[in-house]
Design a protein around this motif. Structure first.
Motif, PDB file in Angstrom:
ATOM      1  N   UNK A 595       0.814  -1.219   0.000  1.00  0.00           N
ATOM      2  CA  UNK A 595       0.000   0.000   0.000  1.00  0.00           C
ATOM      3  C   UNK A 595       0.846   1.267   0.000  1.00  0.00           C
ATOM      4  N   UNK A 596       2.173   1.104  -0.093  1.00  0.00           N
ATOM      5  CA  UNK A 596       3.060   2.247  -0.155  1.00  0.00           C
ATOM      6  C   UNK A 596       3.561   2.728   1.187  1.00  0.00           C
ATOM      7  N   UNK A 597       3.042   2.169   2.285  1.00  0.00           N
ATOM      8  CA  UNK A 597       3.435   2.616   3.611  1.00  0.00           C
ATOM      9  C   UNK A 597       4.818   2.074   3.964  1.00  0.00           C
ATOM     10  N   UNK A 598       5.581   2.874   4.671  1.00  0.00           N
ATOM     11  CA  UNK A 598       6.888   2.470   5.181  1.00  0.00           C
ATOM     12  C   UNK A 598       6.782   2.443   6.702  1.00  0.00           C
ATOM     13  N   UNK A 599       6.863   1.271   7.254  1.00  0.00           N
ATOM     14  CA  UNK A 599       6.655   1.126   8.700  1.00  0.00           C
ATOM     15  C   UNK A 599       7.733   0.227   9.294  1.00  0.00           C
ATOM     16  N   UNK A 600       7.824   0.307  10.617  1.00  0.00           N
ATOM     17  CA  UNK A 600       8.654  -0.651  11.335  1.00  0.00           C
ATOM     18  C   UNK A 600       7.961  -2.026  11.275  1.00  0.00           C
ATOM     19  N   UNK A 601       8.748  -3.081  11.217  1.00  0.00           N
ATOM     20  CA  UNK A 601       8.158  -4.420  11.117  1.00  0.00           C
ATOM     21  C   UNK A 601       9.161  -5.460  11.605  1.00  0.00           C
ATOM     22  N   UNK A 602       8.602  -6.568  12.062  1.00  0.00           N
ATOM     23  CA  UNK A 602       9.399  -7.739  12.438  1.00  0.00           C
ATOM     24  C   UNK A 602       8.845  -8.922  11.666  1.00  0.00           C
ATOM     25  N   UNK A 603       9.713  -9.683  11.015  1.00  0.00           N
ATOM     26  CA  UNK A 603       9.303 -10.847  10.242  1.00  0.00           C
ATOM     27  C   UNK A 603       9.880 -12.088  10.907  1.00  0.00           C
ATOM     28  N   UNK A 604       9.007 -13.019  11.214  1.00  0.00           N
ATOM     29  CA  UNK A 604       9.415 -14.256  11.877  1.00  0.00           C
ATOM     30  C   UNK A 604       9.565 -15.380  10.851  1.00  0.00           C
ATOM     31  N   UNK A 605      10.308 -16.394  11.213  1.00  0.00           N
ATOM     32  CA  UNK A 605      10.496 -17.538  10.343  1.00  0.00           C
ATOM     33  C   UNK A 605       9.251 -18.423  10.364  1.00  0.00           C
ATOM     34  N   UNK A 606       8.900 -18.941   9.205  1.00  0.00           N
ATOM     35  CA  UNK A 606       7.746 -19.841   9.145  1.00  0.00           C
ATOM     36  C   UNK A 606       7.217 -19.964   7.734  1.00  0.00           C
ATOM     37  N   UNK A 607       7.369 -21.146   7.152  1.00  0.00           N
ATOM     38  CA  UNK A 607       6.852 -21.390   5.807  1.00  0.00           C
ATOM     39  C   UNK A 607       5.652 -22.320   5.835  1.00  0.00           C
ATOM     40  N   UNK A 608       5.737 -23.385   6.616  1.00  0.00           N
ATOM     41  CA  UNK A 608       4.631 -24.346   6.694  1.00  0.00           C
ATOM     42  C   UNK A 608       3.732 -24.004   7.871  1.00  0.00           C
ATOM     43  N   UNK A 609       2.539 -24.589   7.878  1.00  0.00           N
ATOM     44  CA  UNK A 609       1.607 -24.374   8.994  1.00  0.00           C
ATOM     45  C   UNK A 609       2.219 -24.828  10.306  1.00  0.00           C
ATOM     46  N   UNK A 610       2.964 -25.908  10.252  1.00  0.00           N
ATOM     47  CA  UNK A 610       3.626 -26.426  11.447  1.00  0.00           C
ATOM     48  C   UNK A 610       4.575 -25.395  12.039  1.00  0.00           C
ATOM     49  N   UNK A 611       5.345 -24.738  11.194  1.00  0.00           N
ATOM     50  CA  UNK A 611       6.289 -23.718  11.663  1.00  0.00           C
ATOM     51  C   UNK A 611       5.574 -22.453  12.110  1.00  0.00           C
ATOM     52  N   UNK A 612       4.514 -22.081  11.410  1.00  0.00           N
ATOM     53  CA  UNK A 612       3.790 -20.865  11.773  1.00  0.00           C
ATOM     54  C   UNK A 612       3.097 -20.999  13.122  1.00  0.00           C
ATOM     55  N   UNK A 613       2.658 -22.220  13.455  1.00  0.00           N
ATOM     56  CA  UNK A 613       2.026 -22.412  14.770  1.00  0.00           C
ATOM     57  C   UNK A 613       2.997 -22.123  15.901  1.00  0.00           C
ATOM     58  N   UNK A 614       4.301 -22.179  15.621  1.00  0.00           N
ATOM     59  CA  UNK A 614       5.301 -21.968  16.663  1.00  0.00           C
ATOM     60  C   UNK A 614       5.904 -20.566  16.629  1.00  0.00           C
ATOM     61  N   UNK A 615       5.284 -19.655  15.894  1.00  0.00           N
ATOM     62  CA  UNK A 615       5.746 -18.262  15.911  1.00  0.00           C
ATOM     63  C   UNK A 615       5.703 -17.681  17.329  1.00  0.00           C
ATOM     64  N   UNK A 616       4.660 -17.963  18.150  1.00  0.00           N
ATOM     65  CA  UNK A 616       4.699 -17.457  19.536  1.00  0.00           C
ATOM     66  C   UNK A 616       5.943 -17.894  20.295  1.00  0.00           C
ATOM     67  N   UNK A 617       6.468 -19.058  19.983  1.00  0.00           N
ATOM     68  CA  UNK A 617       7.710 -19.514  20.622  1.00  0.00           C
ATOM     69  C   UNK A 617       8.854 -18.584  20.277  1.00  0.00           C
TER      70      UNK A 617
END
Length: 1161
Positions: A595-617
């Motif tokens: 959308x053109x916005x420039x913001x602070x961001x954090x990107x976590x590792x996770x490609x599969x559903x299994x890995x994404x479920x462990x983002x809170x970890x």
């Protein structure tokens, strides 16, 4: 030694006994009488304990109710869902109430202790730090940190000994009976300035040690231990138990208290300081006249010792005005205990429950004429709707001028509930997260209680809710000594002084606040375990804080946000950008979005559903390391430990992505079937009927690209046939698709002719798919196999009137007879019910993303424990679906792990004998339907399956469990008993697996071997047939991965192309061999095998089959003749049978292991 889910040495005897009982039917043979009217008495005997309609005489049935009965009925109608709930409440209250005999034992023991305490000897006055007077090995129940302390001390008999707490009020309940006794310390032992610098708490501990020393020589005392009141080390207790096992059902808790009015309450104002920094640190301050920080928690600890008698007097006055007060408190205590909220540091204790009811009564929020049930409901409603973290409440009606205001309490405490004196916050040690959890549980309880389709009594008062089964994810902080560094990092010296050196309770609120900021919308609730009250011998030193159990935290996830890999922050030029960068540290970076916005961001590792479920970890370990100096090694995350059991392929995936590929390929095939041109009849519907299409296949099919050097092409079928010298090829799963054709008058009314027409449609569909889409097709009489995208789809043409045709037949007189039969039921199941179930559960997967993974774990456990033939795949999916559709008293599972634990709990604890399991698919069932299902079930229990599951389209028959385990399937009494015993076996193993698994997950000191619950105890079986691993196509899916792997004719590179040769579909040598064994020897033995890579077939002999029977030439299969006198009998020829096992499995069977000689009669 690896621990098995059940004791091997006991299991074998259990199964043998069950098999003996299941086959012993008064000497009848297996081909004996079927279950008919004459056989019903035995069925009733086997199913004894089930609920049946009460049979009343005509006079009793129409007898008019008495006035008392009418009043009770009116009360039940207005207050309860039904009269049953009222009776359940009454029985529960009787169960938790103390018996007269127990009260007599308590009174006698209290009297003996009181007499002993009157004889406490006087000792000389010594310095507070001088412990020379304390001999006999008795230690002081206090951590003397720092050691230096001013003051004098001597022992003297107590001024008074009085019972306080719940026992004199009548609100003391089972189990865990504790009777509180206040021992008043003489005034000359204390000094008015003892409130400073832990002098009073130390004298209190010394006085308890003196009492312990005095009581240790008495034979009237059984065991003595120290403990703390709700984990508060400033308030130690002396626990006394009477001698003898008969009197060991209760504990006396001695509280040492100051004399009434000895300290002024105003001295313990939450804004005042009573622990000097210079004394605590041992360092002289460089600043003269520095303001000391307040010590509100220390002050409330001392103040709590001054008010128990006043609290008892207040509660007694309230109790006298409300007859149901005692029962209301008892029910509230049960509710709290089932949720583990009433024990430990900062708990919502039974005392708080009593005070809450007293507040509701004194503030006229409830009437004194209400029943216990109404008091409980109103208490839960108050908790759910009032936030004491923001708007505290007070029992003080006319507090003195020195009493703090609610605002002053809120400034230093997270939860505020002020006692009648106006000086003490009774929730001083409670964290905001604990109260939020209490609020959540109260709101959930009211919601379920108001739902007439939920058994509110059992769900809310009888079902325990441990954290591991309640929270979606759990993590633990190990190595609690590391929290000392956290206090230093967070600069919490003042708070550490306030908590008297308890660094765990000091840092806990800050960790909770940090995690709530970081997790944000990912979690709905964050809770933590309540540190248990430590208990130790009077001859041992007080345990240090670091030896306490691990601190556990529970996350109730928000499924939509929890798996997001992006943490989007404020714009770069925003004032909050600095705060965001401070929270996330080096992980925060500027990113430009679409959308053109420039913001602070954090990107976590996770490609599969299994890995994404462990983002809170990832979030938790990063925040704790960055802000609290807690290393990753101290964080034990219990959220995805079971994922490895259902791992698919080499990547970290639990099957969601693979299932999605299958569904996408199916959707494409479905669209192309709809658009086919050239069919004589149009297609009315295309429906999937395979578990992979509802995301519940244990190991979903993956696209296969074949290695042609592994096969040769058969000239007749033009299919790829594996070479003989190669291992068994990869198993190609046939994904079943039901294709309904439109009705027409040209359809025949003969069953054989319909099958021929369907076969012609299979051929026609195959030709059209090949011509128009270049798919490889293999038609047959019963189905059409289509090779597409590396998947094998098995299309079956269906005609909607075929089941009806199968039910119709002509009598010899030419009359049309309509009779249901197994063939028609099986066809309906395959073409109607299974497609409907697949589409419904597919929708459930869209609502609850972890539904499929829970099903896969459940079915993997059933397979690993050799129960796949006892509970079918469809049945297992319905059992898991019930956990999401009727989750009471929990929320729907938010992770595969917690869903699997609840599955084991459901299987092991549900009353299959007396209750139907209702799975309300699509929410179509009403409260009236539930009542109808229950009534029909009770009326017809003896003719229904052992495990009865009702759905909106199946309220009376339970066709999902008719095949196994069932009563209707059993044609003889012995078969019926066998079905019952098999279900009992599943229940037993599920209960043991749940116990072992929860212990594994929550106890970090255990060897972490989650697969232990997946290993069946093979010692229980008579014969083990070991298979050649190279001939087991699913070997890579075994519970314990094989040391040697085999090529299965699959290439791991490239994408499968359309138009390749058709491989052999649905070929498993193990399944074929197992079917042959059951067909040949099913009357002699029961065969078990893990369908997912198992290399052992377990065999149990049927004991009755080895009873000698009269010689008949027609019954000599697998039998030998034994002659006794003039009579000839036959018995099974075990040696020949075992040899047949080897011959039938030539090339597949590695060895036959004979483990018992139980066939010898």
């Amino acid at each position: 030694m690896i621990y098995q889910p059940t004791a091997n040495e006991n299991m074998k005897g259990d199964i043998e006994e069950q098999m003996e009982q299941s086959e012993s039917s008064h000497g009848e043979e297996d081909d004996g009488p079927t279950i008919a009217k004459r056989a019903k008495p035995e069925v009733v005997k086997e199913m004894e304990g089930i609920l049946r309609p009460v049979k009343l005489s005509r006079g009793e049935l129409y007898k008019p109710p008495t006035a008392e009965e009418l009043n009770q009925l009116k009360e039940a109608e207005s207050l309860f869902h039904c009269s049953l709930l009222k009776m359940q409440m009454e029985e529960l209250l009787k169960e938790v109430a103390l018996s007269v005999r127990r009260k007599q034992q308590i009174d006698s023991f209290v009297q003996n202790v009181t007499e002993l305490l009157k004889t406490v000897p006087q000792t000389p006055v010594v310095e507070l730090s001088d412990l020379s007077w304390l001999s006999g090995g008795v230690k002081v129940p206090f951590l003397l940190v720092p050691k230096a302390a001013k003051g004098k001390f001597h022992m003297a008999p107590p001024i008074s000994v009085n019972i306080i707490g719940s026992y004199p009020l009548g609100t003391c309940t089972k189990p865990g009976i504790s009777v509180d006794v206040a021992v008043t310390i003489p005034a000359d032992v204390l000094h008015p300035k003892d409130a400073l610098n832990q002098r009073y708490p130390r004298k209190r501990a010394l006085y308890l040690a003196g009492l312990a020393h005095h009581l240790s020589s008495s034979s009237a005392i059984g065991t003595m231990q120290y403990s703390c009141l709700h984990g508060n080390r400033l308030r130690p207790l002396l626990l006394l138990s009477p001698p003898g096992k008969e009197n060991s059902g209760f504990t006396l808790r001695l509280h040492a208290c100051p004399p009434p009015g000895f300290f002024k309450p105003s001295r313990f104002h939450p804004q005042r300081n009573n622990v000097r920094t210079e004394w605590y640190t041992g360092l002289r301050s460089s600043q003269t006249g520095a303001v000391e920080p307040p010590t509100p928690h220390y002050n409330s600890s001392v103040l709590g010792d001054m008010l128990p008698a006043a609290h008892l007097q207040f509660l007694a006055a309230v109790h006298s005005q409300c007859s149901a007060f005692t029962d209301g408190v008892a029910l509230l205590k049960v509710w709290l205990r089932q949720r583990q909220l009433d024990q430990g540091a900062g708990c919502f204790s039974g005392f708080l429950g009593s005070m809450l009811l007293a507040y509701l009564l004194t503030s006229h929020r409830v009437s004194s004429t209400m029943t216990a049930y109404q008091l409980l409901r109103n208490s839960l409603h108050f908790l759910a709707s009032n936030n004491l973290t923001e708007n505290g409440i007070s029992l003080a009606r006319d507090p003195d001028s020195t009493a703090p205001s609610l605002a002053e309490f809120h400034s230093v405490f997270q939860v505020v509930f002020v006692d009648p004196s106006g000086h003490l916050n009774m929730c001083a040690d409670m964290t905001a997260c604990t109260y939020k959890w209490v609020q959540h549980e109260a709101a959930q309880s009211l919601q379920f209680w108001d739902d007439p389709t939920v058994d509110g009594f059992h769900a809310l008062l009888m079902t325990p809710k441990p954290m591991i089964r309640t929270a979606d994810h759990v993590f633990q902080l190990c190595g609690l000594a590391q929290l000392q560094a956290s206090c230093k990092k967070l600069n919490l010296l003042n708070e550490l002084m306030d908590h008297s050196g308890n660094y765990i309770l000091t840092v806990l609120p800050f960790i909770l606040s940090l995690l709530q900021r970081g997790l944000g919308e990912r979690v709905r609730l964050l809770t933590h375990s309540l540190l248990p009250d430590p208990e130790w011998s009077v001859e041992s030193e007080a345990p240090k804080h670091k030896v306490q159990p691990h601190l556990s935290f529970g996350l109730l996830l928000n499924p939509e946000q929890a798996v997001s890999v992006l943490e989007r922050g404020p714009p770069a030029d925003s004032a909050k950008a600095a705060e965001f960068r401070q929270l996330w540290g080096s992980l925060s970076e500027l990113r430009r979005f679409q959308d053109g916005a420039i913001t602070e961001a954090v990107v976590w590792e996770g490609e599969t559903s299994c890995q994404k479920r462990l983002v809170p970890h990832q979030v938790i370990k990063h925040l704790l390391q960055l802000h609290a100096d807690i290393p990753e090694s101290c964080v034990r995350y219990v959220g995805g430990m079971l994922d490895s059991v259902i791992k698919v392929g080499e990547v970290c995936s639990t099957g969601e992505e693979e299932s999605l590929k299958v569904v996408q390929s199916y959707d494409d095939l479905s669209r192309k079937l709809w658009r086919l041109e050239g069919l004589p009849l149009s297609i009315t519907s295309v429906q999937g009927a395979h578990s992979a299409l509802r995301y519940t296949q244990v190991f979903p099919p993956v696209p296969v690209k074949l290695d042609y050097t592994f096969f040769h092409r058969d000239k007749t079928s033009k299919c790829l046939v594996p070479l003989e010298d190669k291992p068994c090829p990869v198993y190609i799963t046939p994904i079943k698709v039901i294709c309904h054709m439109e009705g027409s008058g040209k359809w025949p009314h003969d069953r054989v002719a319909i099958r021929h027409i369907k076969a012609a449609f299979h051929i026609s569909l195959g030709e059209l798919l090949t011509q128009q889409h270049h798919y490889t097709c293999q038609p047959s009489a019963t189905h059409l196999d289509v090779w597409k995208d590396g998947f094998a789809f098995r299309i079956q043409v269906a005609y909607h009137r075929e089941p009806q045709v199968l039910r119709e037949s002509l009598s010899p007189e030419g009359l049309l007879i309509v009779r249901d039969n197994e063939e028609a039921q099986a066809l309906e199941m395959a073409t109607i019910h299974q497609p409907f179930l697949t589409s419904t559960l597919h929708g459930l997967q869209q609502l609850h993303p972890c539904f499929g993974a829970v099903c896969r774990l459940a079915k993997r456990w059933l397979g690993a424990q050799l129960f796949s033939d006892v509970i079918s795949e469809d049945t297992a999916d319905l059992l898991v679906a019930s956990l999401f559709l009727q989750p009471a008293p929990f929320t729907p599972p938010g992770s595969p792990q917690v869903g699997f634990l609840r599955f084991l709990h459901l299987v092991s604890c549900f009353d299959w004998r007396n209750n139907p399991l209702v799975v309300n698919l699509n929410g179509q069932l009403t409260a009236a339907d539930y009542t109808e299902i229950k009534n029909d079930f009770i009326a017809s229990r003896e003719s229904l399956p052992v495990m009865f599951i009702a759905t909106p389209k199946d309220k009376k028959v339970s066709f999902w469990t008719k095949l196994s385990p069932s009563v209707q399937r059993a044609r003889t009494i012995s078969q019926l008993k066998l079905k019952v015993k098999m279900l009992q076996r599943v229940v037993l193993v599920a209960a043991e697996s749940l116990k072992v698994l929860e212990h594994q997950l929550m106890d970090a000191s255990q060897i972490q071997d989650i697969r232990v619950v997946m290993r069946p105890p093979l010692d229980a079986y008579d014969v083990l047939i070991h298979l050649q691993p190279r001939q087991v196509p699913l070997l890579n899916h075994a519970v314990d991965k094989p040391h040697v792997t085999f090529s299965r004719g699959v290439l791991n590179v490239g994408v499968p192309k359309t138009g390749q040769a058709m491989p052999v579909v649905d070929f498993s040598p193990v399944a074929c061999y197992l079917a042959e064994l059951r067909d040949a020897f099913g009357d002699l033995a029961v065969f078990f095998c893990d369908p997912y890579g198992g290399t052992v077939i377990a065999v149990l002999w049927k004991p009755k089959a080895f009873h000698p029977v009269p010689f008949k030439t027609s019954q000599m299969v697998a039998r030998r003749v034994e002659v006794t006198g003039e009579e000839a009998h036959t018995v099974p020829n075990v040696e020949a049978i075992l040899e047949d096992f080897r011959i039938m499995g030539q090339g597949l069977v590695k060895s036959v292991d004979l483990r018992t000689e139980r066939w010898v009669v």
